[in-house]
Design an enzyme around this catalytic site. Structure first.
Site, mmCIF file in Angstrom:
data_model
loop_
_atom_site.group_PDB
_atom_site.id
_atom_site.type_symbol
_atom_site.label_atom_id
_atom_site.label_comp_id
_atom_site.label_asym_id
_atom_site.label_seq_id
_atom_site.Cartn_x
_atom_site.Cartn_y
_atom_site.Cartn_z
ATOM 1 N N GLU A 1 9.188 8.633 -0.035
ATOM 2 C CA GLU A 1 7.725 8.734 0.055
ATOM 3 C C GLU A 1 6.989 8.102 -1.142
ATOM 4 O OE1 GLU A 1 6.973 12.899 0.799
ATOM 5 O OE2 GLU A 1 8.467 12.965 2.369
ATOM 6 N N GLU B 1 14.237 12.792 9.819
ATOM 7 C CA GLU B 1 13.719 14.175 9.691
ATOM 8 C C GLU B 1 12.975 14.594 10.965
ATOM 9 O OE1 GLU B 1 11.523 14.665 6.063
ATOM 10 O OE2 GLU B 1 12.920 13.467 4.875
HETATM 11 O O1 G3I Z 1 14.331 28.556 -3.079
HETATM 12 C C1 G3I Z 1 13.024 29.083 -3.405
HETATM 13 C C2 G3I Z 1 13.073 30.605 -3.413
HETATM 14 O O2 G3I Z 1 13.926 31.031 -4.474
HETATM 15 C C3 G3I Z 1 11.638 31.157 -3.613
HETATM 16 O O3 G3I Z 1 11.681 32.568 -3.530
HETATM 17 C C4 G3I Z 1 10.756 30.593 -2.495
HETATM 18 C C5 G3I Z 1 9.324 31.098 -2.592
HETATM 19 O O4 G3I Z 1 8.642 30.347 -3.558
HETATM 20 O O5 G3I Z 1 10.728 29.149 -2.591
HETATM 21 C C6 G3I Z 1 12.034 28.618 -2.351
HETATM 22 O O6 G3I Z 1 11.981 27.215 -2.450
HETATM 23 C C7 G3I Z 1 11.298 26.595 -1.353
HETATM 24 C C8 G3I Z 1 12.273 25.614 -0.668
HETATM 25 O O7 G3I Z 1 11.611 24.880 0.382
HETATM 26 C C9 G3I Z 1 13.473 26.325 -0.079
HETATM 27 O O8 G3I Z 1 13.040 27.199 0.941
HETATM 28 C C10 G3I Z 1 10.120 25.793 -1.910
HETATM 29 O O9 G3I Z 1 9.168 26.719 -2.404
HETATM 30 C C11 G3I Z 1 9.479 24.973 -0.782
HETATM 31 O O10 G3I Z 1 8.481 24.112 -1.339
HETATM 32 C C12 G3I Z 1 10.541 24.079 -0.157
HETATM 33 O O11 G3I Z 1 9.932 23.385 0.924
HETATM 34 C C13 G3I Z 1 10.675 22.233 1.341
HETATM 35 C C14 G3I Z 1 9.792 20.995 1.145
HETATM 36 O O12 G3I Z 1 10.488 19.826 1.612
HETATM 37 C C15 G3I Z 1 9.485 20.761 -0.316
HETATM 38 O O13 G3I Z 1 10.704 20.498 -0.999
HETATM 39 C C16 G3I Z 1 11.013 22.383 2.822
HETATM 40 O O14 G3I Z 1 11.932 23.455 3.003
HETATM 41 C C17 G3I Z 1 11.630 21.085 3.331
HETATM 42 O O15 G3I Z 1 11.812 21.144 4.744
HETATM 43 C C18 G3I Z 1 10.731 19.917 3.028
HETATM 44 O O16 G3I Z 1 11.380 18.745 3.411
HETATM 45 C C19 G3I Z 1 10.655 17.515 3.146
HETATM 46 C C20 G3I Z 1 11.663 16.454 2.808
HETATM 47 O O17 G3I Z 1 12.438 16.868 1.689
HETATM 48 C C21 G3I Z 1 10.968 15.131 2.554
HETATM 49 N N1 G3I Z 1 10.149 14.745 3.710
HETATM 50 C C22 G3I Z 1 9.169 15.770 4.097
HETATM 51 C C23 G3I Z 1 9.876 17.076 4.403
HETATM 52 C C24 G3I Z 1 8.879 18.117 4.853
HETATM 53 O O18 G3I Z 1 7.990 18.398 3.803
#
Ligand code: G3I
Length: 374
Positions: free
Chosen positions: A145, A250
């Protein structure tokens, strides 16, 4: 009690079997699946898919949370699951503007570091991560991205500090760290003309500079209507003409109302819950289930048309319950974007996708009709 595998409701085949002569079929997985604490979902991954992507465990904030401190525990389990089950293992992602800790860009006084310092940090990270899994990961989302919707480079700290060539440098370091791995550029909304043109220019510049780039990832975060099949068809053709492998990296289909103006996957977008944004808390109505089936059948018809150019189609999650779309861009919704429901059972969209592989033609639905010609 033995594990009951989720099997196709109307065919004795699986996604990986159905498309084995076309492209890899993958799923983004989380610890519950690859550590096998959720045995049903782990079994579903093994039964249905021949490739896996790490939804979160290889992101910088997880694997390299502090300077000099790496945490490979979950990433090692992810790779071990892939090796044990003979899956094509994808790395996601090395360089991204999101989920990268702020310390990466800062000095002891919290000022931005200089170009050489950040390049050294980038190189160290890529060598530590891609080097660790050398020979096990078949391909990396090296840069994720990097483009804004208008096709210009996103003004991230990577670009501000290093300059536009941070992308080429990331690919260069990744190739040095693992010369065998395929290297990809991955982004969303590449079906939109301005962003697609920006990506083509970016890729052509990398190719002209002799950078090893093997493929482009169209993330495939779609809705029931957008983007049109024509735009998807054109995007695949456009990137294939660059001599690249094209991957849908994705894939999911959002069935809920969009609070924003445009289809996106901008992870920073957030909206408050309001009436009408979460209409299916008690299950997906049959007509929407059929719309979803038709949409997936149409998408896979396009993918099969381009089977020579497409090397992989990866779903962003395994079951509806896993999907990031339950919490983005509105926290706490009930979405239904994938092929397997919250009980890990196949949905009509699963049957519709299988039938595209059997050469049946997707037809426009009339009320109550099956998604596909018999
Ligand atoms: O692991 C922590 C946990 O310890 C904590 O209690 C919780 C609450 O804050 O957060 C958890 O981490 C979260 C993580 O997902 C795992 O669940 C992050 O906050 C959250 O931001 C993260 O979201 C991910 C997002 O990318 C940002 O990294 C989504 O699951 C994931 O599906 C999404 O995937 C992205 C691709 O990497 C790139 N393309 C877009 C796609 C969708 O946004």
């Amino acid at each position: 009690m033995g594990i009951v595998l989720a099997t196709a409701s109307c065919a004795q085949t699986t996604l990986k079997e159905a498309f084995k002569n076309d492209f890899l079929i993958g799923a983004a997985v989380s610890p519950a699946q690859f550590c096998e604490s959720n045995q049903v979902e782990a079994a579903l991954v093994k039964a249905q898919f021949n490739s896996i992507s790490p939804e979160n465990v290889m992101k910088w904030e997880v694997i390299h949370p502090e300077p000099g401190q790496y945490d490979f525990a979950l990433a090692d389990r992810y790779v071990e699951f892939g090796v044990t089950n003979q899956l094509a293992i994808i790395g996601h992602n090395l360089i991204w503007h999101s989920q990268t800790p702020d310390w990466v860009f800062r000095d002891a006084k919290s000022n931005y570091v200089d170009r050489d310092t950040l390049l050294a940090r980038m190189r160290e990270h890529i060598f530590a991560v891609a080097g660790r899994y050398r020979g096990k990961i078949i391909g990396w989302d090296v840069v994720n991205e990097a483009l804004a919707d208008n096709g210009t480079l996103r003004d991230s700290p990577w670009r501000k500090i290093i300059g536009d060539d941070y992308i080429a440098k990331a690919f260069e370091f990744a190739h040095e760290a693992d010369p065998q791995a395929e290297l990809y550029y991955n982004d969303f909304s590449l079906e939109n003309e301005p962003k697609q043109a920006g990506a083509v220019a970016l890729i052509k510049n990398l190719q002209a500079a002799g950078v090893k780039i093997c493929g482009v990832g169209l993330q495939g975060h779609y809705s029931l209507e957008k983007p049109t099949l024509q735009k998807i068809d054109k995007a695949i053709s456009t990137f294939a003409k660059l001599g690249l492998k094209v991957m849908v990296t994705e894939l999911d289909v959002n069935v809920l109302p969009s609070p924003g103006h445009a289809l996106s996957a901008e992870v920073s977008e957030r909206y408050r819950m309001s009436a009408g944004l979460n209409p299916y808390t008690n299950g997906l109505p049959a007509d929407v289930q059929q719309q979803l089936a038709q949409r997936y059948a149409d998408l896979f018809s396009i993918f099969l048309k381009h089977r020579v150019s497409i090397s992989r189609v990866t779903f962003w999650g395994v079951t509806d319950g896993n999907s990031w779309l339950n919490d983005w861009p509105v926290q706490g919704r009930t979405n239904y974007p994938l092929l397997f429901n919250r009980e890990s059972k196949p949905k009509p969209a699963f049957d519709a996708v299988l039938k595209t592989a059997q050469g049946k033609t997707a037809i426009k639905l009339s009320a109550g009709e099956s998604a596909l010609a018999r």
